[in-house]
Write a protein that holds these residues in place. Structure first.
Motif, PDB file in Angstrom:
ATOM      1  N   PHE A 114       0.832  -1.208   0.000  1.00 41.66           N
ATOM      2  CA  PHE A 114       0.000   0.000   0.000  1.00 41.66           C
ATOM      3  C   PHE A 114       0.863   1.252   0.000  1.00 41.66           C
ATOM      4  O   PHE A 114       1.980   1.277   0.522  1.00 41.66           O
ATOM      5  CB  PHE A 114      -1.015  -0.001   1.144  1.00 41.66           C
ATOM      6  N   CYS A 116       0.556   5.400   0.759  1.00 41.29           N
ATOM      7  CA  CYS A 116      -0.323   6.357   1.430  1.00 41.29           C
ATOM      8  C   CYS A 116       0.470   7.524   1.999  1.00 41.29           C
ATOM      9  O   CYS A 116       1.713   7.511   1.990  1.00 41.29           O
ATOM     10  CB  CYS A 116      -1.114   5.670   2.531  1.00 41.29           C
ATOM     11  N   VAL A 126      -1.290  -0.312  11.229  1.00 38.57           N
ATOM     12  CA  VAL A 126      -1.435  -1.363  10.210  1.00 38.57           C
ATOM     13  C   VAL A 126      -1.036  -2.712  10.798  1.00 38.57           C
ATOM     14  O   VAL A 126      -1.711  -3.738  10.594  1.00 38.57           O
ATOM     15  CB  VAL A 126      -0.580  -1.032   8.969  1.00 38.57           C
ATOM     16  N   CYS A 173      -9.073  -5.782   3.543  1.00 33.55           N
ATOM     17  CA  CYS A 173      -9.055  -4.457   2.909  1.00 33.55           C
ATOM     18  C   CYS A 173      -9.975  -3.485   3.641  1.00 33.55           C
ATOM     19  O   CYS A 173      -9.652  -2.299   3.785  1.00 33.55           O
ATOM     20  CB  CYS A 173      -9.464  -4.574   1.445  1.00 33.55           C
ATOM     21  N   LEU A 176      -8.180  -2.389   6.843  1.00 32.39           N
ATOM     22  CA  LEU A 176      -7.099  -1.463   6.528  1.00 32.39           C
ATOM     23  C   LEU A 176      -7.636  -0.110   6.111  1.00 32.39           C
ATOM     24  O   LEU A 176      -7.080   0.940   6.470  1.00 32.39           O
ATOM     25  CB  LEU A 176      -6.211  -2.042   5.419  1.00 32.39           C
ATOM     26  N   ASP A 177      -8.730  -0.104   5.368  1.00 36.43           N
ATOM     27  CA  ASP A 177      -9.335   1.157   4.936  1.00 36.43           C
ATOM     28  C   ASP A 177      -9.802   1.973   6.135  1.00 36.43           C
ATOM     29  O   ASP A 177      -9.707   3.204   6.136  1.00 36.43           O
ATOM     30  CB  ASP A 177     -10.522   0.868   3.999  1.00 36.43           C
ATOM     31  N   CYS A 184      -4.963   6.865   2.213  1.00 38.34           N
ATOM     32  CA  CYS A 184      -4.561   5.746   1.359  1.00 38.34           C
ATOM     33  C   CYS A 184      -4.675   6.133  -0.111  1.00 38.34           C
ATOM     34  O   CYS A 184      -5.724   6.593  -0.567  1.00 38.34           O
ATOM     35  CB  CYS A 184      -5.414   4.515   1.650  1.00 38.34           C
ATOM     36  N   CYS A 187      -3.914   0.290  -2.457  1.00 40.83           N
ATOM     37  CA  CYS A 187      -3.709  -0.869  -1.594  1.00 40.83           C
ATOM     38  C   CYS A 187      -3.983  -2.129  -2.410  1.00 40.83           C
ATOM     39  O   CYS A 187      -5.071  -2.270  -2.981  1.00 40.83           O
ATOM     40  CB  CYS A 187      -4.628  -0.799  -0.377  1.00 40.83           C
TER      41      CYS A 187
END
Length: 420
Positions: A114, A116, A126, A173, A176-177, A184, A187
């Motif tokens: 990813f 960001c 993370v 996902c 993580l979002d 971000c 990813c």
């Protein structure tokens, strides 16, 4: 024959806040099973307050009293039970005819990539998501660009063996979002290719850094990159006594040392790698910051430890693993300041759980951003080590060129790793 598989592992929750939970394992025995169980307990962020282990070489019975560590906000108890059950050998007749079960195939490695915007604590946030989803970080490569963006490569395996499914990938996902949010840029997740092997090793270490990270004996010499804290001085008081008078068939190891959250794992890992059998073990509760352990053991051939040379060798090895289970130093890497953490790898190839989690949590608490990070393996003195390298951002509340500031950072990181 034997107990049903669902009964091989039982978890009894504590009735009140702060009361220990009890994990009972009752199954066929195999070499190193106690170590493997402690590895998973540690991986779930649990601290063992006391324990009892017994086996006749065919069947084992283990009880661990555990509490969640303060750095572990979430414990997935059903997943813990499933992971522990997966360790237990089969109760079938086949097991008794051949107690060397075939090795299961290695879990596939995935690349999580990813890109960001950078911020303080991003790497730990993370990492926490990955730990809570039972994804193990095998390797990592983190790079910060001059314009304040970060490119992270996480090579991960799934302890639940479900990452090939769309549902599991979507859940990852989504989590993580929630952490990365609008910062971000991209990813992606896919199976790792040849690039995984390229990131297996680490870049070269200077002789001075390598000597301090991998030395067999912890020295008090003034030329050390970091001075010993009072905690490390206490650790040097560990005591191991060998007694052959209490049992006709087993040697008694009596261990007294300062407590830390992975103590049982470190001791059982050492005995496993030395091919030593444990017939009975009792881990006493913490008393004034110290632990007493009684272990009745045998050599691989079923004999006692009567040779003084072997006794001394075993005691020395155990003391090293208790005195110095993790190596933490700060050194210069060109114009940059680098934090290095090293720990020995099991002969089976397994690394220590939650090291990356604990280090990034400590740095986040200190308000220190990580400019770049990497994990790799390094061989020294016939042992393999896992080495974590972090280039620290100079724009923080610490004067990184100051010896006092560096010792404060090392002390905070070590305390987090040891659970103090």
């Amino acid at each position: 024959m034997g107990v049903p598989s669902d009964d091989a592992v039982l978890i009894q929750k504590g009735n009140k806040q702060g009361e220990p939970h009890v994990i009972t394992v009752n199954c066929p025995d195999k070499h190193g099973l106690g170590c493997d169980i402690c590895h998973i307990i540690l991986d779930f962020g649990l601290y063992i307050t006391k324990g009892d282990v017994s086996t006749d070489g065919i069947w084992c019975y283990m009880v661990f009293w555990v509490v969640p560590h303060s750095s572990s906000p979430v414990v997935r108890w059903p997943s813990l039970k499933n992971r522990l059950q997966s360790l237990c050998p089969s109760c079938s007749v086949t097991f008794y005819l051949n107690d060397q079960p075939s090795n299961s195939p290695a879990s596939p490695v995935y690349l999580l990539k990813f890109f960001c915007l950078d911020r303080k604590g991003l790497l730990h946030d993370v990492t926490q998501v990955l730990c809570e989803l039972e994804l193990t970080i095998q390797k990592v490569k983190v790079t910060t660009t001059p314009d304040g963006r970060v490119l992270d490569l996480f090579f991960i395996t799934d302890n639940m063996e479900l990452l090939h499914t769309e549902e599991r990938q979507h859940h990852l996902c989504k989590q993580l979002d929630a952490v990365l949010g609008d910062s971000c840029i991209s990813c992606k997740l896919r199976l790792a290719g040849p690039e995984y092997d390229c990131h297996h090793g680490i870049s070269s270490l200077s002789p001075a850094v390598a000597e301090e990270l991998f030395c067999f004996v912890l020295s008090d010499k003034e030329t050390r990159l970091q001075a010993l804290s009072s905690d490390m001085t206490k650790l040097k008081k560990a005591n191991v006594v060998v007694d052959n008078s209490l049992s006709p068939a087993h040697t008694l190891l009596q261990i007294h040392c300062v407590d830390h959250k992975s103590l049982f794992y470190d001791i059982l890992r050492t005995l496993k790698d030395c091919n030593i059998k444990i017939a009975f073990g009792r881990f006493s509760p913490n008393s004034k910051g110290c632990r007493d352990l009684d272990l009745f053991i045998q050599q691989k051939d079923g004999k006692k430890f009567v040779d003084p040379e072997k006794q001394n060798g075993l005691c020395s090895r155990l003391k090293v693993e208790m005195l110095h289970p993790l190596r933490v130093i700060i050194a210069n890497r060109g114009p940059d300041t680098e934090l290095l953490v090293a720990n020995p790898v099991e002969l089976s190839g397994k690394g220590r759980p939650r090291v990356f989690y604990d280090v990034t949590l400590a740095l986040k608490a200190l308000g220190i951003c990580i400019f770049s990070a990497e994990i790799g393996r390094y061989s020294s003195s016939d042992r393999e080590w896992e080495v974590y390298r972090f280039l620290l951002d100079e724009n923080c509340g610490f004067q990184l060129s100051s010896t006092l500031a560096r010792n404060q950072i090392v002390d905070r990181v070590r305390r987090m790793l040891m659970g103090w």
